[in-house]
Motif scaffolding. Structure first.
Motif, PDB file in Angstrom:
ATOM      1  N   ARG A 159      11.583  22.909  15.997  1.00  0.00           N
ATOM      2  CA  ARG A 159      10.534  23.368  16.915  1.00  0.00           C
ATOM      3  C   ARG A 159      10.681  24.857  17.200  1.00  0.00           C
ATOM      4  NH1 ARG A 159      12.205  25.308  21.215  1.00  0.00           N
ATOM      5  NH2 ARG A 159      10.044  25.823  21.683  1.00  0.00           N
ATOM      6  N   TYR A 160       9.598  25.462  17.577  1.00  0.00           N
ATOM      7  CA  TYR A 160       9.626  26.854  18.034  1.00  0.00           C
ATOM      8  C   TYR A 160       8.385  27.055  18.896  1.00  0.00           C
ATOM      9  CZ  TYR A 160       5.842  28.102  14.873  1.00  0.00           C
ATOM     10  OH  TYR A 160       4.612  28.173  14.264  1.00  0.00           O
ATOM     11  N   ALA A 161       8.402  28.130  19.669  1.00  0.00           N
ATOM     12  CA  ALA A 161       7.280  28.394  20.582  1.00  0.00           C
ATOM     13  C   ALA A 161       6.107  28.924  19.747  1.00  0.00           C
ATOM     14  CB  ALA A 161       7.706  29.398  21.645  1.00  0.00           C
ATOM     15  N   LYS A 207       2.928  30.335  18.085  1.00  0.00           N
ATOM     16  CA  LYS A 207       2.083  31.457  18.505  1.00  0.00           C
ATOM     17  C   LYS A 207       0.659  31.362  17.959  1.00  0.00           C
ATOM     18  CE  LYS A 207       5.363  33.700  20.664  1.00  0.00           C
ATOM     19  NZ  LYS A 207       5.899  32.671  21.546  1.00  0.00           N
ATOM     20  N   GLN A 263      -3.802  34.753  26.133  1.00  0.00           N
ATOM     21  CA  GLN A 263      -3.108  34.011  25.060  1.00  0.00           C
ATOM     22  C   GLN A 263      -4.057  32.954  24.469  1.00  0.00           C
ATOM     23  OE1 GLN A 263       1.364  33.478  25.653  1.00  0.00           O
ATOM     24  NE2 GLN A 263       0.725  33.578  27.780  1.00  0.00           N
ATOM     25  N   TYR A 267      10.129  21.028  35.885  1.00  0.00           N
ATOM     26  CA  TYR A 267      10.774  21.601  34.698  1.00  0.00           C
ATOM     27  C   TYR A 267      11.586  20.558  33.924  1.00  0.00           C
ATOM     28  CZ  TYR A 267       9.515  26.429  35.609  1.00  0.00           C
ATOM     29  OH  TYR A 267       8.819  27.590  35.763  1.00  0.00           O
ATOM     30  N   PHE A 327       9.054  18.831  31.891  1.00  0.00           N
ATOM     31  CA  PHE A 327       8.588  19.825  30.914  1.00  0.00           C
ATOM     32  C   PHE A 327       9.556  19.886  29.720  1.00  0.00           C
ATOM     33  CE2 PHE A 327       8.352  24.653  30.211  1.00  0.00           C
ATOM     34  CZ  PHE A 327       7.081  24.655  29.651  1.00  0.00           C
ATOM     35  N   THR A 383       4.017  25.053  22.775  1.00  0.00           N
ATOM     36  CA  THR A 383       4.447  26.360  23.285  1.00  0.00           C
ATOM     37  C   THR A 383       4.730  26.222  24.773  1.00  0.00           C
ATOM     38  OG1 THR A 383       2.769  27.310  21.809  1.00  0.00           O
ATOM     39  CG2 THR A 383       3.902  28.835  23.323  1.00  0.00           C
ATOM     40  N   PRO A 384       5.994  26.295  25.164  1.00  0.00           N
ATOM     41  CA  PRO A 384       6.261  26.311  26.608  1.00  0.00           C
ATOM     42  C   PRO A 384       5.654  27.588  27.191  1.00  0.00           C
ATOM     43  CG  PRO A 384       8.317  26.312  25.303  1.00  0.00           C
ATOM     44  CD  PRO A 384       7.203  26.549  24.371  1.00  0.00           C
ATOM     45  N   MET A 385       4.957  27.477  28.317  1.00  0.00           N
ATOM     46  CA  MET A 385       4.278  28.663  28.863  1.00  0.00           C
ATOM     47  C   MET A 385       4.419  28.798  30.371  1.00  0.00           C
ATOM     48  SD  MET A 385       0.625  28.865  26.899  1.00  0.00           S
ATOM     49  CE  MET A 385       0.128  30.377  27.731  1.00  0.00           C
ATOM     50  N   GLU A 386       4.822  30.003  30.759  1.00  0.00           N
ATOM     51  CA  GLU A 386       4.766  30.403  32.174  1.00  0.00           C
ATOM     52  C   GLU A 386       3.836  31.593  32.327  1.00  0.00           C
ATOM     53  OE1 GLU A 386       8.821  31.331  33.186  1.00  0.00           O
ATOM     54  OE2 GLU A 386       8.990  29.598  34.493  1.00  0.00           O
ATOM     55  N   GLY A 387       3.374  32.110  31.205  1.00  0.00           N
ATOM     56  CA  GLY A 387       2.556  33.327  31.207  1.00  0.00           C
ATOM     57  C   GLY A 387       1.117  33.062  31.604  1.00  0.00           C
ATOM     58  N   LYS A 400      15.779  30.849  14.069  1.00  0.00           N
ATOM     59  CA  LYS A 400      15.967  30.563  15.502  1.00  0.00           C
ATOM     60  C   LYS A 400      17.243  31.257  15.961  1.00  0.00           C
ATOM     61  CE  LYS A 400      14.717  26.598  17.293  1.00  0.00           C
ATOM     62  NZ  LYS A 400      13.705  27.033  18.279  1.00  0.00           N
ATOM     63  N   ARG A 458      20.008  31.940  19.007  1.00  0.00           N
ATOM     64  CA  ARG A 458      20.588  31.559  20.291  1.00  0.00           C
ATOM     65  C   ARG A 458      21.968  32.192  20.378  1.00  0.00           C
ATOM     66  NH1 ARG A 458      16.021  29.861  20.791  1.00  0.00           N
ATOM     67  NH2 ARG A 458      15.372  27.860  21.671  1.00  0.00           N
TER      68      ARG A 458
HETATM   69  C1  LIG Z   1       9.566  28.523  30.949  1.00  0.00           C
HETATM   70  C2  LIG Z   1       9.092  29.169  29.682  1.00  0.00           C
HETATM   71  C3  LIG Z   1       7.995  30.010  29.706  1.00  0.00           C
HETATM   72  C4  LIG Z   1       7.498  30.574  28.517  1.00  0.00           C
HETATM   73  N1  LIG Z   1       6.317  31.288  28.534  1.00  0.00           N
HETATM   74  C5  LIG Z   1       5.768  31.645  27.347  1.00  0.00           C
HETATM   75  C6  LIG Z   1       4.462  32.174  27.288  1.00  0.00           C
HETATM   76  O1  LIG Z   1       3.760  32.335  28.280  1.00  0.00           O
HETATM   77  N2  LIG Z   1       3.957  32.513  26.073  1.00  0.00           N
HETATM   78  C7  LIG Z   1       4.669  32.338  24.902  1.00  0.00           C
HETATM   79  O2  LIG Z   1       4.158  32.662  23.829  1.00  0.00           O
HETATM   80  N3  LIG Z   1       5.929  31.845  24.951  1.00  0.00           N
HETATM   81  C8  LIG Z   1       6.475  31.473  26.116  1.00  0.00           C
HETATM   82  N4  LIG Z   1       7.728  30.911  26.148  1.00  0.00           N
HETATM   83  C9  LIG Z   1       8.460  30.732  24.880  1.00  0.00           C
HETATM   84  C10 LIG Z   1       9.812  31.446  24.832  1.00  0.00           C
HETATM   85  O3  LIG Z   1       9.651  32.800  24.629  1.00  0.00           O
HETATM   86  C11 LIG Z   1      10.631  30.774  23.720  1.00  0.00           C
HETATM   87  O4  LIG Z   1      10.802  29.418  24.042  1.00  0.00           O
HETATM   88  C12 LIG Z   1      11.989  31.449  23.527  1.00  0.00           C
HETATM   89  O5  LIG Z   1      11.848  32.750  23.064  1.00  0.00           O
HETATM   90  C13 LIG Z   1      12.864  30.661  22.557  1.00  0.00           C
HETATM   91  O6  LIG Z   1      12.238  30.530  21.301  1.00  0.00           O
HETATM   92  P1  LIG Z   1      11.858  29.131  20.656  1.00  0.00           P
HETATM   93  O7  LIG Z   1      11.192  28.294  21.730  1.00  0.00           O
HETATM   94  O8  LIG Z   1      10.868  29.507  19.571  1.00  0.00           O
HETATM   95  O9  LIG Z   1      13.081  28.485  20.146  1.00  0.00           O
HETATM   96  C14 LIG Z   1       8.205  30.351  27.310  1.00  0.00           C
HETATM   97  C15 LIG Z   1       9.335  29.514  27.317  1.00  0.00           C
HETATM   98  C16 LIG Z   1       9.759  28.907  28.464  1.00  0.00           C
HETATM   99  C17 LIG Z   1      10.927  27.958  28.401  1.00  0.00           C
END
Ligand SMILES: Cc1cc2nc3c(=O)[nH]c(=O)nc-3n(C[C@H](O)[C@H](O)[C@H](O)COP(=O)(O)O)c2cc1C
Length: 209
Positions: A10-12, A14, A67, A136, A139, A154-158, A197, A199
């Motif tokens: 998995r990855y966030a 885009k 976004q 959370y 989540f 995509t986890p998002m707080e933005g 990835k 870490r």
């Molecule tokens: C609480 C939280 C908020 C995040 N907000 C955003 C966001 O608004 N937009 C986005 O593109 N990624 C967001 N991310 C993704 C992180 O940048 C990403 O999880 C982190 O860099 C690790 O990469 P990976 O998830 O690809 O392994 C968020 C992640 C978390 C856990």
């Protein structure tokens, strides 16, 4: 594949392929993982909102700092927590628990009295710090379950929580948004998909005493 392999996968995401929709059975499992999350005192202080309405998703893009993933995804989950503790909410889940277990209502009365004495005098802001933490946990489990289903997310707080709360009319439900989780399938051109990835190494991450 094991959970750890799926977490590596998995990855966030885009960029989503807007043509690919996540099957309802997969969405159900992801939401179920959040529903099964442990929470402080078992109060389940959060809810999950599932958005598929395209018009509504489009309206959330400007609220989410532009976004586009919010509009391109298949399903948009919003994690929202109680905006404050109330006596009714505490009683509701404990009455449900005693009913489901065939116990007399009030069986946990001395414990719920302690919870009420602790949370009800606090400010709504103090309450929300605690309820949001519970959101959370759900989540995180939903993110892991999505990986198990090979669904991208995509986890998002933005985003502006105030604007989202207003759009979704969350105040009337006693909720405030905490995070969002778009679900879908990655677009081949997503720049982040082929990236390693990264870490902190275990030696840096784990402190052994
Ligand atoms: C609480 C939280 C908020 C995040 N907000 C955003 C966001 O608004 N937009 C986005 O593109 N990624 C967001 N991310 C993704 C992180 O940048 C990403 O999880 C982190 O860099 C690790 O990469 P990976 O998830 O690809 O392994 C968020 C992640 C978390 C856990």
């Amino acid at each position: 594949m094991s959970l750890l392999e799926n977490l590596q996968w998995r990855y966030a995401t885009k960029k989503y392929d807007p043509a690919r929709k996540v099957a309802q059975k997969d969405v159900d499992k992801i939401v179920e993982a959040a529903r099964l999350a442990p929470t402080s005192s078992g109060l389940q202080q959060f809810r999950v909102i599932v958005i598929t309405n395209q018009e509504l998703k489009n309206k959330i893009v400007p609220i989410a700092w532009g976004q586009e993933i919010v509009a391109e995804c298949s399903h948009l989950l919003v994690f929202a927590a109680w905006d404050r503790y109330t006596e009714e909410q505490i009683d509701q889940i404990y009455n449900l628990t005693t009913d489901e277990r065939g116990l007399p209502r009030g069986r946990f009365g001395s414990y719920t009295d302690k919870l009420k004495a602790m949370y009800l005098p606090q400010t709504a802001e103090q309450n929300f710090v605690h309820t949001a933490r519970q959101a959370y946990i759900g989540f995180g489990l939903a993110i892991a379950q999505a990986a198990e289903q090979k669904v991208d997310c995509t986890p998002m707080e933005g985003f502006s929580t105030d604007d989202l709360d207003e759009l979704l009319n969350l105040k009337s439900k006693g909720l405030k948004s905490v995070t969002m989780l778009p679900l879908g399938y990655r677009e081949k051109s997503d720049w982040l998909a082929p990236m390693k990835k990264v870490r902190n190494p275990k030696e840096e991450f784990v402190l052994e005493y």
